[in-house]
Scaffold this motif. Structure first.
Motif, PDB file in Angstrom:
ATOM      1  N   LEU A  86      23.463  -7.718  11.509  1.00 27.66           N
ATOM      2  CA  LEU A  86      24.782  -7.977  12.088  1.00 27.66           C
ATOM      3  C   LEU A  86      25.091  -6.976  13.195  1.00 27.66           C
ATOM      4  N   LEU A  87      24.814  -5.709  12.955  1.00 25.16           N
ATOM      5  CA  LEU A  87      25.030  -4.675  13.967  1.00 25.16           C
ATOM      6  C   LEU A  87      24.171  -4.939  15.199  1.00 25.16           C
ATOM      7  N   SER A  88      22.921  -5.287  15.006  1.00 26.32           N
ATOM      8  CA  SER A  88      22.023  -5.583  16.124  1.00 26.32           C
ATOM      9  C   SER A  88      22.525  -6.789  16.929  1.00 26.32           C
ATOM     10  N   HIS A  89      22.989  -7.809  16.236  1.00 25.54           N
ATOM     11  CA  HIS A  89      23.534  -8.990  16.919  1.00 25.54           C
ATOM     12  C   HIS A  89      24.713  -8.612  17.802  1.00 25.54           C
ATOM     13  N   ALA A  90      25.627  -7.815  17.260  1.00 23.31           N
ATOM     14  CA  ALA A  90      26.802  -7.394  18.029  1.00 23.31           C
ATOM     15  C   ALA A  90      26.401  -6.520  19.208  1.00 23.31           C
ATOM     16  N   GLU A  91      25.469  -5.600  18.990  1.00 23.84           N
ATOM     17  CA  GLU A  91      25.020  -4.715  20.071  1.00 23.84           C
ATOM     18  C   GLU A  91      24.410  -5.520  21.211  1.00 23.84           C
ATOM     19  N   THR A  92      23.614  -6.528  20.887  1.00 24.18           N
ATOM     20  CA  THR A  92      23.009  -7.374  21.919  1.00 24.18           C
ATOM     21  C   THR A  92      24.084  -8.089  22.732  1.00 24.18           C
ATOM     22  N   GLY A  98      27.943  -6.190  29.421  1.00 28.06           N
ATOM     23  CA  GLY A  98      28.139  -5.025  30.274  1.00 28.06           C
ATOM     24  C   GLY A  98      28.468  -3.722  29.580  1.00 28.06           C
ATOM     25  N   THR A  99      28.451  -3.703  28.259  1.00 28.31           N
ATOM     26  CA  THR A  99      28.707  -2.462  27.530  1.00 28.31           C
ATOM     27  C   THR A  99      27.475  -1.569  27.613  1.00 28.31           C
ATOM     28  N   ALA A 100      27.681  -0.290  27.899  1.00 29.80           N
ATOM     29  CA  ALA A 100      26.573   0.648  28.048  1.00 29.80           C
ATOM     30  C   ALA A 100      26.547   1.722  26.963  1.00 29.80           C
ATOM     31  N   GLN A 101      27.697   2.035  26.381  1.00 29.73           N
ATOM     32  CA  GLN A 101      27.777   3.143  25.420  1.00 29.73           C
ATOM     33  C   GLN A 101      28.589   2.711  24.197  1.00 29.73           C
ATOM     34  N   LEU A 102      28.108   3.082  23.019  1.00 21.35           N
ATOM     35  CA  LEU A 102      28.783   2.767  21.764  1.00 21.35           C
ATOM     36  C   LEU A 102      29.157   4.058  21.038  1.00 21.35           C
ATOM     37  N   PHE A 103      30.260   3.989  20.285  1.00 21.41           N
ATOM     38  CA  PHE A 103      30.741   5.135  19.505  1.00 21.41           C
ATOM     39  C   PHE A 103      31.231   4.640  18.147  1.00 21.41           C
ATOM     40  N   ALA A 120      19.430   2.238  13.128  1.00 21.21           N
ATOM     41  CA  ALA A 120      19.721   1.348  14.252  1.00 21.21           C
ATOM     42  C   ALA A 120      19.696   2.068  15.600  1.00 21.21           C
ATOM     43  N   GLY A 121      19.358   3.366  15.599  1.00 22.94           N
ATOM     44  CA  GLY A 121      19.226   4.095  16.857  1.00 22.94           C
ATOM     45  C   GLY A 121      20.426   4.913  17.267  1.00 22.94           C
ATOM     46  N   TRP A 122      21.434   4.998  16.416  1.00 22.56           N
ATOM     47  CA  TRP A 122      22.604   5.818  16.698  1.00 22.56           C
ATOM     48  C   TRP A 122      22.262   7.274  16.391  1.00 22.56           C
ATOM     49  N   GLN A 123      22.937   8.186  17.080  1.00 18.09           N
ATOM     50  CA  GLN A 123      22.726   9.623  16.853  1.00 18.09           C
ATOM     51  C   GLN A 123      24.071  10.305  16.626  1.00 18.09           C
ATOM     52  N   GLN A 124      24.061  11.280  15.727  1.00 19.33           N
ATOM     53  CA  GLN A 124      25.284  12.047  15.512  1.00 19.33           C
ATOM     54  C   GLN A 124      25.564  12.871  16.755  1.00 19.33           C
ATOM     55  N   SER A 125      26.796  12.776  17.249  1.00 17.25           N
ATOM     56  CA  SER A 125      27.137  13.472  18.489  1.00 17.25           C
ATOM     57  C   SER A 125      28.354  14.389  18.338  1.00 17.25           C
ATOM     58  N   GLY A 126      28.899  14.483  17.121  1.00 17.24           N
ATOM     59  CA  GLY A 126      30.041  15.360  16.924  1.00 17.24           C
ATOM     60  C   GLY A 126      30.599  15.235  15.523  1.00 17.24           C
ATOM     61  N   ARG A 127      31.714  15.922  15.320  1.00 22.80           N
ATOM     62  CA  ARG A 127      32.378  15.940  14.016  1.00 22.80           C
ATOM     63  C   ARG A 127      33.873  16.142  14.223  1.00 22.80           C
ATOM     64  N   ARG A 128      34.685  15.393  13.474  1.00 23.83           N
ATOM     65  CA  ARG A 128      36.135  15.559  13.494  1.00 23.83           C
ATOM     66  C   ARG A 128      36.562  16.108  12.135  1.00 23.83           C
ATOM     67  N   ALA A 141      35.007  13.504   9.580  1.00 21.11           N
ATOM     68  CA  ALA A 141      34.318  12.334  10.122  1.00 21.11           C
ATOM     69  C   ALA A 141      33.168  12.813  10.984  1.00 21.11           C
ATOM     70  N   LEU A 142      32.053  12.132  10.892  1.00 20.69           N
ATOM     71  CA  LEU A 142      30.946  12.363  11.811  1.00 20.69           C
ATOM     72  C   LEU A 142      31.077  11.347  12.933  1.00 20.69           C
ATOM     73  N   ILE A 143      30.863  11.796  14.150  1.00 23.33           N
ATOM     74  CA  ILE A 143      30.900  10.917  15.312  1.00 23.33           C
ATOM     75  C   ILE A 143      29.455  10.565  15.658  1.00 23.33           C
ATOM     76  N   PHE A 144      29.208   9.274  15.801  1.00 26.18           N
ATOM     77  CA  PHE A 144      27.891   8.794  16.218  1.00 26.18           C
ATOM     78  C   PHE A 144      28.049   8.066  17.552  1.00 26.18           C
ATOM     79  N   SER A 145      26.983   8.065  18.335  1.00 27.83           N
ATOM     80  CA  SER A 145      26.999   7.334  19.599  1.00 27.83           C
ATOM     81  C   SER A 145      25.624   6.719  19.840  1.00 27.83           C
ATOM     82  N   ARG A 146      25.614   5.768  20.749  1.00 25.40           N
ATOM     83  CA  ARG A 146      24.368   5.093  21.107  1.00 25.40           C
ATOM     84  C   ARG A 146      24.484   4.543  22.510  1.00 25.40           C
ATOM     85  N   THR A 147      23.469   4.747  23.303  1.00 30.07           N
ATOM     86  CA  THR A 147      23.383   4.149  24.636  1.00 30.07           C
ATOM     87  C   THR A 147      22.624   2.859  24.520  1.00 30.07           C
TER      88      THR A 147
END
Length: 148
Positions: A86-92, A98-103, A120-128, A141-147
């Motif tokens: 489901l996540l892969s379908h939405a990302e595609t 035109g979306t380039a960055q996910l959080f 799924a290729g996301w990486q931890q990029s921060g913490r709240r 909260a852990l912040i994850f992002s993906r290009t």
């Protein structure tokens, strides 16, 4: 066979019912579901099998960025790879529009979700710190992002 597709008006009642089930009565604002149907500031994918909603994911969208707001799989359909599909379908679909960055933000204690995102290729990029309320305090909260 499971059908993965964008959210439509016909899905709204089932999505909101599954949302209440998976998030123990903490319903997500209905306005976001309507935004996703209209394509105005949000996008959602759903997974249906045999006239039954098995899961959904909901993203907010601004310009070329999107944030995962919610993802849920029916309790009896978990641990079968549906969340990843489901996540892969939405990302595609987001990439194609035109979306380039996910959080996203995820509870520190939610190890299954963190594993899904990492696979799924996301990486931890921060913490709240103290982001999520708990019955007896707050949780980071852990912040994850993906290009894309």
């Amino acid at each position: 066979m499971t059908e993965l597709r964008p959210l439509t008006d016909n899905d709204l009642a089932a999505v909101q019912q599954l949302d209440l089930l998976c998030f123990e009565g903490d319903a997500f604002a209905s306005g976001w579901w309507h935004k996703a149907v209209s394509g105005q500031g949000a996008f959602a994918s759903v997974a249906w099998q045999d006239d039954r909603l098995l899961g959904y994911c909901l993203f907010s969208r601004v310009l070329d960025e999107a944030e995962l707001l919610r993802i849920a799989i029916a309790p009896d359909a978990r641990q079968r790879g549906l969340g990843a599909r489901l996540l892969s379908h939405a990302e595609t679909a987001l990439r194609e529009s035109g979306t380039a960055q996910l959080f996203l933000e995820v509870r520190l204690s939610n190890q299954p979700a963190q594993q899904l995102y990492r696979r799924a290729g996301w990486q931890q990029s921060g913490r709240r710190k103290d982001y999520y309320p708990l019955a007896d305090g707050r949780e980071d909260a852990l912040i994850f992002s993906r290009t894309l």
